[in-house]
Design a protein around this motif. Structure first.
Motif, PDB file in Angstrom:
ATOM      1  N   MET A 147      56.602  42.018  29.492  1.00  0.00           N
ATOM      2  CA  MET A 147      56.024  42.658  28.318  1.00  0.00           C
ATOM      3  C   MET A 147      56.787  43.946  28.027  1.00  0.00           C
ATOM      4  SD  MET A 147      52.038  43.741  28.092  1.00  0.00           S
ATOM      5  CE  MET A 147      51.315  44.576  26.679  1.00  0.00           C
ATOM      6  N   PRO A 148      57.198  44.195  26.773  1.00  0.00           N
ATOM      7  CA  PRO A 148      58.075  45.343  26.498  1.00  0.00           C
ATOM      8  C   PRO A 148      57.462  46.708  26.792  1.00  0.00           C
ATOM      9  CG  PRO A 148      58.107  43.773  24.684  1.00  0.00           C
ATOM     10  CD  PRO A 148      57.026  43.330  25.599  1.00  0.00           C
ATOM     11  N   LYS A 149      56.165  46.899  26.530  1.00  0.00           N
ATOM     12  CA  LYS A 149      55.582  48.237  26.676  1.00  0.00           C
ATOM     13  C   LYS A 149      54.178  48.132  27.290  1.00  0.00           C
ATOM     14  CE  LYS A 149      55.900  52.774  25.463  1.00  0.00           C
ATOM     15  NZ  LYS A 149      57.042  53.683  25.664  1.00  0.00           N
ATOM     16  N   CYS A 161      68.577  46.935  21.176  1.00  0.00           N
ATOM     17  CA  CYS A 161      67.251  46.760  20.579  1.00  0.00           C
ATOM     18  C   CYS A 161      66.432  45.614  21.192  1.00  0.00           C
ATOM     19  CB  CYS A 161      67.377  46.528  19.078  1.00  0.00           C
ATOM     20  SG  CYS A 161      68.054  47.935  18.170  1.00  0.00           S
ATOM     21  N   PRO A 162      67.044  44.504  21.604  1.00  0.00           N
ATOM     22  CA  PRO A 162      66.228  43.381  22.099  1.00  0.00           C
ATOM     23  C   PRO A 162      65.391  43.753  23.312  1.00  0.00           C
ATOM     24  CG  PRO A 162      68.467  42.650  21.619  1.00  0.00           C
ATOM     25  CD  PRO A 162      68.472  44.160  21.517  1.00  0.00           C
ATOM     26  N   ASP A 163      64.336  42.979  23.522  1.00  0.00           N
ATOM     27  CA  ASP A 163      63.505  43.159  24.713  1.00  0.00           C
ATOM     28  C   ASP A 163      63.219  41.799  25.341  1.00  0.00           C
ATOM     29  OD1 ASP A 163      60.843  42.043  23.879  1.00  0.00           O
ATOM     30  OD2 ASP A 163      60.896  43.641  22.405  1.00  0.00           O
ATOM     31  N   PRO A 164      62.723  41.791  26.585  1.00  0.00           N
ATOM     32  CA  PRO A 164      62.616  40.529  27.332  1.00  0.00           C
ATOM     33  C   PRO A 164      61.445  39.639  26.938  1.00  0.00           C
ATOM     34  CG  PRO A 164      61.895  42.353  28.701  1.00  0.00           C
ATOM     35  CD  PRO A 164      62.447  42.959  27.441  1.00  0.00           C
ATOM     36  N   SER A 165      60.685  40.001  25.895  1.00  0.00           N
ATOM     37  CA  SER A 165      59.709  39.055  25.363  1.00  0.00           C
ATOM     38  C   SER A 165      60.389  38.012  24.482  1.00  0.00           C
ATOM     39  CB  SER A 165      58.628  39.793  24.555  1.00  0.00           C
ATOM     40  OG  SER A 165      59.173  40.368  23.374  1.00  0.00           O
ATOM     41  N   SER A 166      61.694  38.160  24.286  1.00  0.00           N
ATOM     42  CA  SER A 166      62.458  37.267  23.414  1.00  0.00           C
ATOM     43  C   SER A 166      62.560  35.854  23.986  1.00  0.00           C
ATOM     44  CB  SER A 166      63.886  37.791  23.222  1.00  0.00           C
ATOM     45  OG  SER A 166      63.913  39.068  22.668  1.00  0.00           O
ATOM     46  N   ASN A 167      62.679  34.900  23.082  1.00  0.00           N
ATOM     47  CA  ASN A 167      63.196  33.577  23.418  1.00  0.00           C
ATOM     48  C   ASN A 167      64.711  33.750  23.514  1.00  0.00           C
ATOM     49  OD1 ASN A 167      64.380  30.969  23.153  1.00  0.00           O
ATOM     50  ND2 ASN A 167      62.516  30.179  22.199  1.00  0.00           N
ATOM     51  N   MET A 177      65.900  44.535  26.851  1.00  0.00           N
ATOM     52  CA  MET A 177      66.785  43.449  27.285  1.00  0.00           C
ATOM     53  C   MET A 177      68.123  43.686  26.581  1.00  0.00           C
ATOM     54  SD  MET A 177      66.294  39.297  27.201  1.00  0.00           S
ATOM     55  CE  MET A 177      66.831  39.039  25.497  1.00  0.00           C
ATOM     56  N   HIS A 178      68.930  44.568  27.158  1.00  0.00           N
ATOM     57  CA  HIS A 178      70.202  44.930  26.546  1.00  0.00           C
ATOM     58  C   HIS A 178      71.162  43.749  26.660  1.00  0.00           C
ATOM     59  CE1 HIS A 178      68.866  49.141  28.038  1.00  0.00           C
ATOM     60  NE2 HIS A 178      68.209  48.779  26.951  1.00  0.00           N
TER      61      HIS A 178
END
Length: 470
Positions: free
Chosen positions: A256-258, A361-367, A268-269
């Motif tokens: 979860m990002p935050k 900008c991306p974060d690990p909640s991404s597909n 998620m760089h």
């Protein structure tokens, strides 16, 4: 591996079960298991049928049948399950045999193929740094009469004064001071090492592991760069290993990002470099040692960033991370040093082979499959249309005047804003039939209906603190 080599591995390791895995549309890994006897060489062409109507964002109930085609080179002995071989799969239509457009892995495969068809590059290497939190426990609920969350972390700053706290020896990590502490302050060293070694046993090359900035157990394990589809496969495995090792130690992992207010969130760089004929295309004599191709690629990503974030920062919680003051990349600009810029150019090495840039900008909640595919398509659009990324943002933003800051574009402030940007700006994603109109429409519909509107309709706990006594 070839199908024949996969079957030989099964005999050698006395495999009794085969786990068939894929990713659903929003980004959760799914699976079902067949006995070893059901896997034959023909299975890698004929596939296995399953009901696609129960998978989020996919088929309707009247067109439910779908086909899983195992990918032999993805074969891996599962480190957590007994006598089990895991195989990633591509999704196909059982009637036409065509690749299913809403299968994220198929989108990623098409993105790689489209890149090659343009002649601009024949390889895209991605390196992903996915951060996560390890908590001792978490409780949360949302229903008609209550809504709350509670995080337990013996390492968290908020537990420093609690009497009787397990392991409370006064070494809890202060807010925003968690970067690189040694044990005993870093209580998670052995667990992260176990995660790292498990990933390596599964065939994933790992560069390092360490504690991250936030209090409460923020961690990072860095995987070595890989081609697009391989990297997205590895990200899926990364999450699986992190969560299962955490469970083995009685802890819980979240991407979860935050999850913690007033501390750094999890990003998620994503590092990108393009190559052609074994030559790096991003090395040059321009800014930070970059080539014009690299500058145009950055220009494409910055131009399309608001739309990209619908895939790269795809949750309502993502935009609680993208706020100023927590090293969050809220400025749509590039820099060789400034971590508040959306794109950073690492300057650790002058080697042409290591020239790349990092989209922060991306974060690990991404597909992962959709995020890296969209990022590649934006970069290719920048190269094709020679999009100028503008001047770098090398100043300390805290020393900049208000009128200077106003000239720097910012990331969207909500998932709804990003989805609106995607609705208005997605032609670049449709090239090569990588993303389709149906994929874009379904993504916007699903995220709006199940996340944006779902959150909008529910009272927030903080609203009670603000408004209960009005």
């Amino acid at each position: 591996m070839t199908p024949r080599e996969v079957l030989a591995l099964c005999r050698e390791r006395e495999i009794k079960a085969v786990d068939l895995r894929f990713m659903d549309f929003p980004g959760m890994q799914k699976h079902f298991t067949v006995p070893m006897q059901a896997l034959t060489e023909e299975s890698f062409e004929d596939g296995f049928g399953f009901d696609g109507s129960s998978i989020r964002g996919w088929k309707a109930i009247n067109e439910a049948d779908m086909l899983l085609i195992p990918v032999p080179e993805s074969a891996m002995v599962d480190p957590f399950m007994q006598s089990t071989l895991a195989l990633y799969c591509n999704i196909h239509d059982p009637v036409t045999g065509e690749e299913y457009a809403k299968d994220p892995r198929n989108v990623a495969r098409k993105a790689e193929n489209y890149m090659k068809s343009t002649g601009l590059a024949d390889a895209a290497f991605f390196g992903i740094e996915a951060e996560f939190f390890l908590f001792d426990g978490v409780r949360f609920e949302q229903n008609e009469h209550e809504g709350y969350y509670h995080i337990d972390s013996s390492e968290g700053q908020w537990n420093r004064g609690r009497e009787g706290a397990a392991g409370n020896a006064g070494y809890s990590i202060r807010y925003k001071e968690g970067y690189f502490p040694v044990p005993p302050a870093d209580t998670l060293q052995d667990i992260r090492t176990e995660m790292m070694l498990t990933l390596m046993d599964c065939g994933v090359e790992v560069e390092s592991q360490h504690h991250e900035v936030a209090s409460g157990g923020q961690c990072e394990i860095d995987m070595k760069y890989q081609p697009l589809v391989n990297m997205a496969d590895n990200l899926l495995l990364y999450k699986y290993v992190v969560k299962n090792v955490a469970a083995r130690h009685g802890k819980t992992a979240t991407f979860m990002p935050k999850p913690i207010w007033n501390d750094n969130g999890s990003g998620m760089h994503i590092h990108l470099s393009l190559w052609k004929n074994d030559e790096p295309l991003f090395a040059g004599s321009g800014y930070a040692g970059l080539s014009p191709v690299a500058m145009y690629a950055m220009g494409g990503i910055l131009k399309h960033a608001p739309a990209l974030l619908a895939f790269c920062s795809p949750t309502t919680n993502s935009y609680k991370r993208l706020v100023p003051g927590f090293e969050a990349p809220v400025n749509l600009a590039y820099s060789s040093q400034n971590r508040s810029a959306a794109i950073r150019i690492p300057v650790y090495s002058p080697s042409p082979a290591k020239k790349r840039f990092e989209f922060r900008c991306p974060d690990p909640s991404s597909n992962g499959y959709l995020a890296v595919s969209a990022m590649l398509m934006a970069a290719l659009d920048g190269i094709q249309n020679k999009i100028d990324p503008g001047p770098p943002l090398d100043k300390d933003i805290y020393d900049m005047q208000a009128d200077e800051l106003e000239t720097v574009a910012k990331t969207p402030r909500s998932l709804e804003e990003s989805l609106n940007a995607l609705r208005d700006d997605h032609e670049f994603l449709l090239r090569g039939d990588v993303f389709t109109e149906d994929v874009i429409d379904t993504w916007i519909w699903y995220k709006t209906e199940h996340e944006v509107e779902a959150l909008r309709a529910r009272p927030h706990p903080f609203e009670f603190a603000m408004y209960y006594d009005v």
